[in-house]
Design a protein around this motif. Structure first.
Motif, PDB file in Angstrom:
ATOM      1  N   HIS A  70       0.875  -1.241  -0.197  1.00  0.00           N
ATOM      2  CA  HIS A  70      -0.061   0.020  -0.088  1.00  0.00           C
ATOM      3  C   HIS A  70       1.030   1.370  -0.076  1.00  0.00           C
ATOM      4  N   THR A  71       0.620   2.141  -0.953  1.00  0.00           N
ATOM      5  CA  THR A  71       1.403   3.490  -0.923  1.00  0.00           C
ATOM      6  C   THR A  71       0.094   4.465  -0.750  1.00  0.00           C
ATOM      7  N   GLN A  72       0.915   5.707  -0.792  1.00  0.00           N
ATOM      8  CA  GLN A  72      -0.282   6.861  -0.819  1.00  0.00           C
ATOM      9  C   GLN A  72      -1.096   6.665  -2.024  1.00  0.00           C
ATOM     10  N   LYS A  73      -0.433   6.249  -3.133  1.00  0.00           N
ATOM     11  CA  LYS A  73      -1.140   6.593  -4.458  1.00  0.00           C
ATOM     12  C   LYS A  73      -1.892   5.314  -5.090  1.00  0.00           C
ATOM     13  N   ASN A  74      -1.062   4.368  -4.666  1.00  0.00           N
ATOM     14  CA  ASN A  74      -1.623   3.142  -5.247  1.00  0.00           C
ATOM     15  C   ASN A  74      -1.599   1.718  -4.166  1.00  0.00           C
ATOM     16  N   THR A  75      -2.713   0.819  -4.662  1.00  0.00           N
ATOM     17  CA  THR A  75      -2.544  -0.441  -3.872  1.00  0.00           C
ATOM     18  C   THR A  75      -2.124  -1.525  -4.975  1.00  0.00           C
ATOM     19  N   ILE A  76      -1.301  -2.717  -4.474  1.00  0.00           N
ATOM     20  CA  ILE A  76      -0.576  -3.311  -5.358  1.00  0.00           C
ATOM     21  C   ILE A  76      -0.923  -4.776  -4.700  1.00  0.00           C
ATOM     22  N   THR A  77      -1.215  -5.720  -5.487  1.00  0.00           N
ATOM     23  CA  THR A  77      -1.182  -7.040  -5.144  1.00  0.00           C
ATOM     24  C   THR A  77      -0.157  -7.833  -6.037  1.00  0.00           C
ATOM     25  N   ILE A  78       0.427  -8.796  -5.224  1.00  0.00           N
ATOM     26  CA  ILE A  78       1.495  -9.763  -6.034  1.00  0.00           C
ATOM     27  C   ILE A  78       1.132 -10.993  -5.870  1.00  0.00           C
ATOM     28  N   LEU A  79       0.957 -11.805  -6.689  1.00  0.00           N
ATOM     29  CA  LEU A  79       0.874 -13.302  -6.755  1.00  0.00           C
ATOM     30  C   LEU A  79       1.761 -14.241  -7.469  1.00  0.00           C
ATOM     31  N   SER A  80       1.948 -15.278  -6.971  1.00  0.00           N
ATOM     32  CA  SER A  80       2.762 -16.325  -7.910  1.00  0.00           C
ATOM     33  C   SER A  80       1.896 -17.447  -8.088  1.00  0.00           C
ATOM     34  N   VAL A  88       1.754  -8.610 -11.003  1.00  0.00           N
ATOM     35  CA  VAL A  88       1.648  -7.939 -10.161  1.00  0.00           C
ATOM     36  C   VAL A  88       0.456  -6.965 -10.695  1.00  0.00           C
ATOM     37  N   MET A  89      -0.407  -6.570  -9.820  1.00  0.00           N
ATOM     38  CA  MET A  89      -1.508  -5.761 -10.521  1.00  0.00           C
ATOM     39  C   MET A  89      -1.425  -4.345  -9.226  1.00  0.00           C
ATOM     40  N   SER A  90      -1.172  -3.464 -10.064  1.00  0.00           N
ATOM     41  CA  SER A  90      -1.268  -2.225  -9.373  1.00  0.00           C
ATOM     42  C   SER A  90      -2.387  -1.286  -9.531  1.00  0.00           C
ATOM     43  N   VAL A  91      -3.156  -0.541  -8.563  1.00  0.00           N
ATOM     44  CA  VAL A  91      -4.271   0.203  -8.891  1.00  0.00           C
ATOM     45  C   VAL A  91      -4.058   1.366  -8.135  1.00  0.00           C
ATOM     46  N   SER A  92      -4.536   2.598  -8.954  1.00  0.00           N
ATOM     47  CA  SER A  92      -4.355   3.752  -8.460  1.00  0.00           C
ATOM     48  C   SER A  92      -5.437   4.103  -7.377  1.00  0.00           C
ATOM     49  N   ASN A  93      -5.188   4.591  -6.395  1.00  0.00           N
ATOM     50  CA  ASN A  93      -6.123   5.039  -5.368  1.00  0.00           C
ATOM     51  C   ASN A  93      -7.087   6.124  -5.707  1.00  0.00           C
ATOM     52  N   PRO A  94      -8.370   6.166  -5.327  1.00  0.00           N
ATOM     53  CA  PRO A  94      -9.080   7.115  -5.770  1.00  0.00           C
ATOM     54  C   PRO A  94      -8.435   8.761  -5.399  1.00  0.00           C
ATOM     55  N   TYR A 106      -5.380  11.630  -1.605  1.00  0.00           N
ATOM     56  CA  TYR A 106      -5.838  10.282  -2.061  1.00  0.00           C
ATOM     57  C   TYR A 106      -6.571   9.765  -1.044  1.00  0.00           C
ATOM     58  N   VAL A 107      -7.652   8.967  -1.313  1.00  0.00           N
ATOM     59  CA  VAL A 107      -8.240   7.966  -0.412  1.00  0.00           C
ATOM     60  C   VAL A 107      -7.736   6.661  -0.346  1.00  0.00           C
ATOM     61  N   GLU A 108      -6.741   6.455   0.856  1.00  0.00           N
ATOM     62  CA  GLU A 108      -6.072   5.450   0.852  1.00  0.00           C
ATOM     63  C   GLU A 108      -6.587   3.910   1.378  1.00  0.00           C
ATOM     64  N   ASP A 109      -7.699   4.065   2.014  1.00  0.00           N
ATOM     65  CA  ASP A 109      -8.289   3.045   2.573  1.00  0.00           C
ATOM     66  C   ASP A 109      -9.385   2.188   1.781  1.00  0.00           C
TER      67      ASP A 109
ATOM     68  N   ASN B 110       7.499   9.946  -6.702  1.00  0.00           N
ATOM     69  CA  ASN B 110       6.577  10.895  -6.064  1.00  0.00           C
ATOM     70  C   ASN B 110       5.363  10.120  -5.260  1.00  0.00           C
ATOM     71  N   ASP B 111       5.662   9.139  -4.669  1.00  0.00           N
ATOM     72  CA  ASP B 111       4.743   8.504  -3.839  1.00  0.00           C
ATOM     73  C   ASP B 111       5.414   8.139  -2.450  1.00  0.00           C
ATOM     74  N   THR B 112       4.399   7.476  -1.593  1.00  0.00           N
ATOM     75  CA  THR B 112       5.084   7.331  -0.254  1.00  0.00           C
ATOM     76  C   THR B 112       4.495   5.845  -0.149  1.00  0.00           C
ATOM     77  N   LEU B 113       5.543   5.001   0.506  1.00  0.00           N
ATOM     78  CA  LEU B 113       5.137   3.700   0.944  1.00  0.00           C
ATOM     79  C   LEU B 113       4.827   3.783   2.218  1.00  0.00           C
ATOM     80  N   ARG B 114       3.302   3.006   2.353  1.00  0.00           N
ATOM     81  CA  ARG B 114       2.799   2.877   3.828  1.00  0.00           C
ATOM     82  C   ARG B 114       2.850   1.528   4.306  1.00  0.00           C
TER      83      ARG B 114
END
Lengths: 457, 465
Positions: A70-80, A88-94, A106-109, B110-114
């Protein structure tokens, strides 16, 4: 960028860490990347970063390295999903414009990690359904031709990912359930005997001919496949072919084989009565292969649709020339004409209860889902969606074994969620001035009255 | 009892200087001197003099290092190690550099790791430039709550050095550990506290349970000795607030500052032996500069101490006089000192005293004042693991109920294997009450109403006005 931005796909990446070992060739690890608007340099960086996350977390959790970021701007899921394959799928947070014109808030949760994981798994399942594992060796045991694999994955996944609505993911995506049509016992038995007689009839000349699944609109009546295969095929039929939705809305597509025998999305078609996946009755070569239970072996899938009844059969590709499609179609038409009205009756009947209550029911054991709330409906505001996601996540993950959660929100809506063994119920009430005890009483009444026999008519 | 009574002024100031384990204001004011002090082995004698800590010999080559439930790391943005809860931070150099590399790569976008999730582990990052704090844990606490715990650790460092000094040192590429020498135990202690303190969980401060008349007398005494020199006068016992008087109404003392303060005071045993005068920064009050804090335990056997804050570095003697006057007034008010000591002894109460049937435990916060109260754990919460389990459950529920500050849920009712927890939040308060999962909803609801009434009836004694 201005205005409010909803959740959207940032990137989708598949890579093999064993490739591109030499410095300067790291980009060769990438088997698929979407969108191509992101530079090859950045694509390679994302691979490197993912490998970094995996190496670091693996020291603590060797079995399950990094699953979510989880980052401020993105939520990422990784699977093998298979050895040497990482998705790796990265989705931009609203986000929305911040107070400072240069900043965005950014709405992070809001982006639920379990939904993302499920969606990434669905993408992979769709690939394996029609193509088998990513790294399956060619039959002549030659080394994998990665150039060809990259081309095929791109051809298959790009259109599929493009049609996915990332701004509309909700609890239905994370439950990933199957709607079953509740039927009167007699109707059910009649249907089974119909299906059996057809299967026997054709099996006598073609032993590999097998019944797969029977559906009415987006509800499954009966499936002979295992749960995962049923779920994959159900997803294909409801989300891609869009059975059960208004045929006028268009946008449906299905899988056919192209001239090279590679699976391809066929998007021009609209729904019709007859065999899907076939241009006409003579073009058997367009029927797609699917990889079921035994992911190594391919089998041909035949889908027949009449009005809103859909039936699936499977047959060994080498036997396909033996099957007389006109004969199959003729035997189905006569039976279906008779049962269609009965099925329609059952389909419409169930909505009486649905009109009165807002609920979602899910059974983990058979993946059955029932709901009066439609996915993407305005009923499900962002706040409510988040609450439902959170409760579901807690049901799944909490070590405390939660059996009940009741919430009264800021906007005076009541949400009641219960879990009994493998079953989950969610109710939403809008009675502003009720107390917790009254709500509890109402839930008790309606579960006693309806749910006791709702699913085992 | 009072060590200073026999000392001449000169002796006293010498003694004070020797007791300082934090750079004093005069050092900080002269930056070049500060830096040269670091070069000469540090203000405080350098890293070599630090006491040996538990697990200090472990690093990433020791399998047992990975078995700790909850790791905390602090490093500079460039990856220089500053603190590790377990193991020697120098030996963990490479490991912290890899954490730093991940976070700085995300930053370059330009992002921040949470946070990351890997199986049973969470990796939570907190960026407080020029520092990065990371917690790696398998305790299954909500990420937002772990982030708050990291914030506490950060506040503690700021309280020792000020944000200005931290920035200056990192910019000048000096090793922050030289300045922080000996502070490790404060960080250890606050990390330990945030993992079990219910008042911190509710972002609140616990008050000493005290008859409101007695409390008013004490507050009046503190008020009577207000002066331009004193920003805050505080009376506390351990981690319980007894009374607080502010110079100006507009001054805000956030719960986080109060807890950082309590942590620093209670982790230094020498404060009990004599009057002390230390520079301390209250991060939420003003993170750029120090305040000067006068500390004196007036009743060390009951952990009761007076804290007087001043902006002036040379106000020690005046504040010492003020304390004498305050103490004199307390002693001269009939029964006040005895009643106060008794209150400290009798502070803890159990749910039995509430006489609310079926109740197992509760936590309560008064929202406008940010004061909280809760009974001691009683059966079935007798063993350490059971207490911890209930604490973890409260953490989970507090996180769910306050999913966003403006959008807290009005009611929350939770039933799981071992308990039912019912929560109500209104503008004025939030109450979390725990029952057996077998109780009927109507029983729970009745008891809940009784409990609210009990708190209302006792509000005057439970909280400061």
């Amino acid at each position: 960028m201005s205005g409010n931005l909803d959740t959207s796909l940032h990137y989708f990446l598949i890579f093999n860490p064993k490739l591109g070992q030499k410095e300067g060739t790291e980009h060769e690890k990438i088997l698929f990347f979407y969108p191509q608007t992101i530079s090859i340099g950045d694509q390679t960086n994302f691979v490197g970063l993912t490998e970094g996350y995996i190496v670091c977390t693996r020291q603590f959790s060797p079995e399950k390295p990094c699953e979510f970021i989880h980052t401020q701007k993105n939520t990422i899921t990784i699977l093998s999903p298979e050895p040497d394959i990482w998705i790796v799928m990265s989705v931009s947070n609203p986000s929305q414009p911040g107070k400072d014109a240069k900043q965005r808030d950014y709405v992070e949760d809001e982006t639920d990690e379990f939904i993302l994981k499920r969606v990434a798994q669905q993408v992979y399942s769709m690939w394996t359904l029609f193509n088998g594992p990513l790294l399956k060796l060619p039959q002549d045991k030659q080394p994998i031709n990665y150039e060809q694999l990259r081309k095929r994955v791109d051809q298959f996944l790009k259109p599929y990912i493009q049609q996915m609505a990332f701004d509309q993911l909700d609890i239905f995506n994370s439950l990933d359930g199957i709607r079953f049509l509740p039927l009167n016992k007699n109707v059910y038995l009649t249907l089974i005997s119909y299906v059996n007689s057809i299967e026997c009839n054709f099996q006598s000349t073609i032993p590999s001919f097998k019944f797969g699944t029977l559906l009415y609109k987006d509800n499954i009546i009966w499936s002979s496949l295992n749960q995962n295969d049923t779920r994959s095929i159900y997803n294909y039929l409801t989300n891609i072919v869009k059975i059960g939705s208004d045929s006028s809305t268009g946008g449906t597509s299905w899988m056919i084989l192209n001239n090279n025998g590679e699976p391809n999305w066929h998007t021009k078609g609209s729904k019709k009565n007859g065999f899907l996946n076939m241009i006409d009755l003579t073009s058997k070569s367009t029927l797609p292969f699917v990889y079921l239970e035994d992911k190594e072996k391919q089998t041909t899938m035949i889908i027949y649709e009449q009005k809103d009844t859909i039936i699936l059969f499977f047959i060994d590709p080498v036997d396909i020339h033996l099957l007389k499609f006109e004969e199959l179609s003729a035997s189905l038409v006569s039976k279906f004409e008779f049962i269609n009205p009965i099925l329609d009756d059952s389909y419409t009947k169930k909505s009486f209860f649905d009109d009165q209550y807002k609920y979602i029911y899910f059974n983990q054991m058979n993946l059955a889902i029932r709901a009066s709330i439609k996915s993407k409906s305005p009923e499900l505001t962002k706040d409510i969606l988040k609450i439902l996601n959170d409760i579901h996540a807690d049901f799944e993950t909490s070590s405390e074994n939660i059996s009940e959660t009741i919430i009264k929100t800021q906007t005076d809506r009541w949400i009641v969620a219960k879990r009994i063994d493998f079953r989950e119920f969610y109710f939403i009430f809008d009675n502003k001035n009720t107390t917790l005890l009254e709500i509890d009483e109402e839930v008790k009444n309606l579960t006693n009255k309806y749910f006791k026999n709702l699913f085992i008519e | 009892m009072m060590n200073d009574s026999n000392n001449s002024d000169d002796n006293l100031s010498e003694e004070l200087n020797s007791k300082l384990n934090i750079p004093s204001a005069s050092y900080i004011e002269d930056i070049s001197q500060l830096l040269s002090n670091i070069e000469n082995g540090g203000v405080l004698g350098g890293v070599n003099n630090r006491p040996v800590r538990k697990h200090a010999n472990q690093d990433t080559t020791s399998p047992e290092w990975f078995k700790h439930k909850k790791h905390f790391f602090i490093f500079s943005q460039s990856g220089k190690p500053i603190y590790s809860r377990y193991g020697d931070e120098v030996a963990l150099n490479t490991f912290m550099a890899s954490l730093s590399a991940m976070s700085s790569f995300v930053e370059s976008q330009n992002d921040t790791l949470r946070y990351l999730v890997a199986g049973d582990f969470q990796f939570v990052f907190l960026h407080r430039p020029p520092l990065v704090l990371v917690c790696i844990t398998k305790t299954k606490e909500p990420n937002s709550i772990i982030a708050t715990q990291l914030e506490y650790a950060h506040s503690l460092i700021v309280s020792v050095l000020t944000q200005t000094t931290i920035k200056m040192c990192i910019e000048a590429k000096y090793d922050l550990r030289d300045l922080l020498g000996g502070t490790d135990k404060f960080i250890d202690s606050i990390i330990h506290t945030v993992d079990s303190d219910l008042s911190i969980l509710l972002n609140s401060v616990q008050c000493l349970k005290l008859n409101s008349n007695l409390r008013n007398s004490l507050t009046n005494i503190l008020s009577n000795h207000k002066s331009d020199q004193i920003l805050f006068s505080i009376l506390l016992s351990g981690n319980k607030l007894i009374s607080l008087v502010k110079q100006k109404k507009s001054f805000q003392l956030k719960p986080q500052d109060v807890h950082v303060l309590m942590n620093s005071v209670s982790s230094t045993s020498s404060f009990k032996e004599s009057e002390s005068w230390i520079p301390i920064c209250l991060p939420n009050f003003n993170d750029a500069s120090y305040l000067h804090l006068y500390i004196c335990y007036i009743y060390p056997d009951r952990d009761i101490c007076i804290l007087l804050f001043s902006a002036q570095a040379d106000a020690f003697y005046q504040l010492s006089e003020t304390k004498k006057a305050i103490l004199k007034d307390i002693e001269e008010t009939e029964g006040l000192a005895d009643e106060l000591k008794k209150a400290v002894q009798n502070h803890d109460y159990s749910i039995n005293q509430t006489e609310v049937p079926h109740l197992l435990h509760f936590i309560y916060k008064c929202r406008p004042t940010q004061f909280s109260t809760y009974p001691i754990y009683s059966p079935p919460y007798s063993s350490k693991p059971e207490k911890k389990r209930l604490f973890r459950l409260y953490q989970h529920i507090v996180n769910r109920v306050n999913s966003s500050p403006q959008k807290f849920h009005k009611y929350f009712y939770h039933t799981s294997q071992h308990e039912t927890v019912i929560v109500a939040i209104v503008g004025h308060h939030e109450l979390y009450a725990t029952f057996s999962p077998l109780e009927k909803k109507s029983t729970v609801f009745e008891s809940f109403t009784l409990l609210l009434q009990w708190i209302k009836d006792n509000e005057q004694n439970l909280f400061l006005n």
